[in-house]
Write an enzyme that holds these catalytic residues in place. Structure first.
Site, PDB file in Angstrom:
ATOM      1  N   ASP A 229       0.883  -1.249  -0.102  1.00 46.29           N
ATOM      2  CA  ASP A 229      -0.064  -0.097   0.046  1.00 46.29           C
ATOM      3  C   ASP A 229       0.784   1.390   0.002  1.00 46.29           C
ATOM      4  O   ASP A 229       1.779   1.360   0.758  1.00 46.29           O
ATOM      5  CB  ASP A 229      -0.862  -0.011   1.162  1.00 46.29           C
ATOM      6  CG  ASP A 229      -1.931   1.189   1.340  1.00 46.29           C
ATOM      7  OD1 ASP A 229      -2.832   0.721   1.751  1.00 46.29           O
ATOM      8  OD2 ASP A 229      -1.608   2.020   0.722  1.00 46.29           O
ATOM      9  N   ASP A 324      -4.532   1.821  -5.008  1.00 50.50           N
ATOM     10  CA  ASP A 324      -3.251   1.825  -4.299  1.00 50.50           C
ATOM     11  C   ASP A 324      -2.703   0.837  -3.471  1.00 50.50           C
ATOM     12  O   ASP A 324      -1.902   0.812  -2.590  1.00 50.50           O
ATOM     13  CB  ASP A 324      -3.060   3.037  -3.482  1.00 50.50           C
ATOM     14  CG  ASP A 324      -3.706   3.072  -2.091  1.00 50.50           C
ATOM     15  OD1 ASP A 324      -4.785   2.536  -2.001  1.00 50.50           O
ATOM     16  OD2 ASP A 324      -3.094   3.587  -1.199  1.00 50.50           O
ATOM     17  N   GLU A 325      -3.424  -0.231  -3.433  1.00 46.15           N
ATOM     18  CA  GLU A 325      -3.367  -1.457  -2.557  1.00 46.15           C
ATOM     19  C   GLU A 325      -3.540  -2.736  -3.045  1.00 46.15           C
ATOM     20  O   GLU A 325      -4.685  -3.075  -3.912  1.00 46.15           O
ATOM     21  CB  GLU A 325      -4.426  -1.128  -1.459  1.00 46.15           C
ATOM     22  CG  GLU A 325      -4.135  -1.641  -0.023  1.00 46.15           C
ATOM     23  CD  GLU A 325      -5.014  -1.074   0.830  1.00 46.15           C
ATOM     24  OE1 GLU A 325      -5.780  -0.014   0.772  1.00 46.15           O
ATOM     25  OE2 GLU A 325      -5.573  -1.801   1.845  1.00 46.15           O
TER      26      GLU A 325
END
Ligand SMILES: Nc1ccn([C@H]2C[C@H](O)[C@@H](COP(=O)(O)OP(=O)(O)OP(=O)(O)O)O2)c(=O)n1
Length: 772
Positions: A229, A324-325
């Site tokens: 992340d 984003d993860e």
DNA sequence: AGATGGCAGTAG
DNA sequence: CATCGCTACTGCCATCT
């Protein structure tokens, strides 16, 4: 186009827009020759003259035309009229004309007299004095400080003074943001971070599903997962161009008081500022908070870097948590989890310039909690014994509501969960979650990463901002626009619809008319209705069903604050897999695929045996990360000669499109196949109507375009769309194909390709114009 | 008793 | 000025068949 689409939807019995569309203007337009041009005062003005006016219409018409303006004989749904002229309006017309500039004839006479176009707002027909009998000092202008002063919250029955004041308020805000605008939905979505994140996640999900992992002998159930992340993603990305601010409290948001903070940096979090908090509140906590704007393009780039890097590892599995993860199964490099993580973090930081944290654990829970502990700018391995120290809020499935319930049981830390009997937990938070929590307390998690990226089950859209409507006709118009958006989403995924759900936000009776957030939905009741539908749902049926459900929900237009349209779907791919449908898609069947028997159905969510897939990329050797990047774009499996329909359908859409547009020509169905491609014309036709006729003949003549024809027209559109003078025509042609392609799946698919391409190009050109 | 519709809740 | 509060998923409960 206008005419056809009217006809096409006319069986909706005038649900929307019929009033405008069907209405024939009484004003007879005589020959235009008797006018002599005097000035250009009204350049770009198209005026519709409503009813009797003083001076009479014939005079006004002359004045307008002689001074460079135009007269509209009709007021269509998509009429290009810029102004409506009227001296007198009925209450109904006030509503109907809500999103138009309605002006008094004096606007024309004064403009001509002074020789300069006058500000139309000074000549409004719809004014408080003349229409609502309310003192003029009370309304019309939105007060800067205190909207409540407008006294919007008068409780009274419909049609009385309070309603009129509210309508006036809405009309005023329309001048800036109008949810009935044809481009509203796309404009809005282009600005919405949540929409951006959701759609992006969908793409990433698809990407992860089609990823083909290397062979690796599974050794028992022991797994090594990493949860990767970016640290405070949006704000970190935005801060790269403002390094001077990096030690200040900074967030990313749109506006001021009622604007959501998408992401706050760690400095700001020290003050108690958090993601999702409104800027106003955050400023109270942290007066020096600095707000930066969104930059979706950059977020997308960083997201790609993260995913490309992780895919280049050749992990056993990758699951998209968000843009984003990601959750990655690296059991095939378990021994080196820590060094691999170091490498990933260094590599992504090098490429994107943003810090990344990684949590490492033997199940999803542990990886997640490890990530929490690792942040910011770190990595961490967590074992089951270490979970006790975390707050229950850190557990998946524990949000605000559950936290409150657990708080009442005196549960704050994960370790506290052990001491509470399961039955008590059960009655507080329900059966499923209580069991889950109980497991979590011991660091156990039975969820499998492989079950995370399942085929899509619902497709939907929601809009809960800037929805302000004043009549049922407007509601219908807006809902119709939403249907168009939803239908295009359905076409974008390969799925068919089984059920439709309409969800409606309705202002709570005790909530103020003016929401705390500017044009927000405010405090709402949410109601929903569902209807089963025919599998081969057409656009018309969709509209009809949605309208029916909306009608059932029966919300007064003034209280309509948001909408959700959802389809419960089945992905078509699985259908192809389970039943061999030889010629389901002529497009695909024309591809010369090997006649070898199809392998048994394989879905990426089940255990995939790469050996039965056509030459997967060979398992890559243990990496140095930089080396692997060079392989990341390796598309070797797409160039394999032996393709079959099922495999084709599983390819990423980009690849699939390439193949479709490159396959050999079949039967030319256009009579003049060898005419050269010129951007301004197609087969000698340049005008919109000629091109439409051509398309109609073409599409009517066959169930699917041949690949050569498809490619030629595709190129024609693709080249047009980037030209300032041609893009509008191209967009209309794509729109037209959608209309003609009704009930022709191949053409619909072709349309979706064109649509995708034009949208992409338009976006790239920053001409974020809604096509449909 | 299982199926279904409506709803709440969660995540990012 | 404002503001861009989406979307897919799971699970519970009441009501149905
Ligand atoms: N209510 C929210 C939560 C998140 N996001 C966006 C902005 C975030 O940058 C991104 C990722 O969300 P995270 O929960 O991962 O939060 P951050 O990345 O901002 O911070 P952290 O370092 O805690 O991960 O999603 C958002 O727009 N609105």
């Amino acid at each position: 186009m206008e005419g056809e689409s009217n006809q096409k939807y006319s069986h909706h019995g005038g649900n929307f827009g019929s009033y405008f569309r069907q209405k024939q203007e009484k004003l007879a337009l005589q020959d235009d020759n008797e006018y002599s041009k005097k000035s250009n005062i009204f350049a770009n003005c198209k005026v519709y003259i409503n009813g009797n006016t003083d001076p009479p219409a014939i005079i006004l018409k002359k004045l307008i035309i002689e001074n460079g303006g135009e007269i509209c004989a009709f007021l269509g749904r998509k009429s290009s009229a810029t102004h409506i002229m009227a001296t007198h309006l009925t209450n109904q017309k006030i509503k109907d004309f809500a999103n138009h500039r309605v002006v008094l004839p004096e606007w024309v006479t004064e403009s001509v007299k002074l020789g300069v176009l006058q500000d139309w707002t000074k000549f409004r027909t719809i004014k408080i004095e003349s229409c609502f009998n309310v003192p003029s000092d009370k309304v019309l202008v939105v007060p800067k400080q205190d909207p409540a002063a407008l006294n919007m919250n008068i409780i009274d029955s419909p049609g009385t003074k309070g309603d009129k004041v509210r309508i006036e308020w809405i009309l005023n805000h329309r001048l800036k943001i109008n949810c009935l605008n044809k481009s509203f939905i796309s404009d809005y979505f282009n600005q919405s971070r949540l929409h951006f994140m959701s759609t992006r996640k969908l793409q990433l999900r698809r990407k992860c599903r089609t990823y083909q992992p290397p062979l690796f002998p599974t050794q028992g159930s022991e797994r090594t997962l990493i949860h990767v992340d970016y640290d405070s993603f949006f704000v970190s990305a935005s801060l790269r161009s403002r390094p001077d601010l990096s030690d200040q409290p900074v967030c990313v948001s749109n506006g001021s008081s009622g604007s959501d903070i998408a992401s706050a940096n760690y400095k700001a979090r020290e003050y108690g500022v958090s993601n999702g908090m409104w800027v106003g509140k955050a400023k109270q906590l942290c007066p020096n908070l600095i707000c930066l704007p969104f930059d979706f393009t950059e977020y997308a780039k960083c997201s790609d870097i993260l995913y490309d890097t992780l895919l280049a590892l050749n992990p056993l599995r990758i699951s998209a948590i968000s843009l984003d993860e990601a959750l990655v199964d690296i059991s095939n490099m378990a021994d080196e989890a820590e060094t691999v993580s170091q490498e990933i973090r260094r590599s992504i930081k090098d490429q994107a310039g943003i810090d990344v944290s990684i949590g490492i654990g033997s199940n999803i829970l542990l990886a997640r909690l490890a990530l929490k502990k690792a942040k910011p700018k770190g990595q961490c391995v967590l074992s089951p014994e270490q979970v006790g120290e975390f707050n229950i809020r850190d557990l998946p499935g524990v949000g605000r509501q559950v936290q409150q319930k657990l708080d009442k049981l005196g549960i704050e830390k994960v370790s506290d969960l052990k001491s509470v009997p399961l039955s008590k937990l059960n009655s507080a938070v329900g059966n499923a979650l209580s069991r889950k929590l109980h497991e979590y307390a011991y660091g156990k998690d039975t969820d499998d990463i492989r079950t995370l990226d399942t085929p899509i089950k619902t497709v939907g859209i929601e809009i809960g901002w800037a929805i302000r409507l004043i009549s049922n006709e407007e509601v219908a118009q807006f809902v119709f626009n939403c249907c168009e958006e939803l239908f295009s989403r359905l076409n974008a995924v390969n799925a068919y619809c089984e059920m439709i759900t309409v969800k409606q936000y309705r202002k709570m009776s005790d909530a103020p008319f003016v929401a705390p957030k500017h044009l927000g939905h405010g405090h709402c009741d949410i109601a929903s209705k569902t209807k089963k539908v025919n599998n081969k749902l057409t656009f018309e049926e969709l509209v009809e069903d949605v309208m029916f459900l909306i009608q059932q929900l029966n919300c007064p237009p003034l209280e309509f604050r948001g909408i959700g349209l959802h389809m419960q779907v089945k992905e078509v791919e699985s259908e192809i897999e389970s039943r061999e449908e030889p010629a389901r898609k002529p497009f695909q069947s024309r591809i010369k695929f090997s006649t070898t028997k199809l392998p048994p159905p394989v879905t990426p969510t089940k255990q995939v045996l790469p050996s039965i897939l056509p030459k997967p990329p060979p398992p890559k050797k243990r990496f140095t990360v930089t080396q692997l990047f060079q392989d990341a774009n390796d598309a070797s499996y797409t160039s394999q000669a032996s393709l079959n329909a099922r495999i084709l359908s599983e390819l990423p859409s980009q690849t699939r499109r390439q193949i479709l547009l490159n396959e050999d020509d079949y039967l030319p169905s256009l009579s003049a196949p060898s005419l050269p491609l010129v951007t301004t014309d197609f087969l000698g036709k340049t005008s919109l109507s000629e091109l439409r006729k051509l398309l109609k003949k073409w599409i009517d003549s066959c169930a699917a375009p041949t690949s050569n024809d498809a490619r030629r027209f595709f190129n024609f559109i693709r080249l047009s769309i980037t030209e300032d003078t041609l893009w509008a025509r191209a967009a209309k042609l794509v729109d037209w194909i959608k209309v003609l392609a009704k009930d022709k799946p191949e053409w619909l698919y072709y349309h979706s390709l064109l649509y995708e391409e034009t949208q992409k190009q338009l976006l790239a050109k920053n001409k974020a114009t809604k096509l449909f």
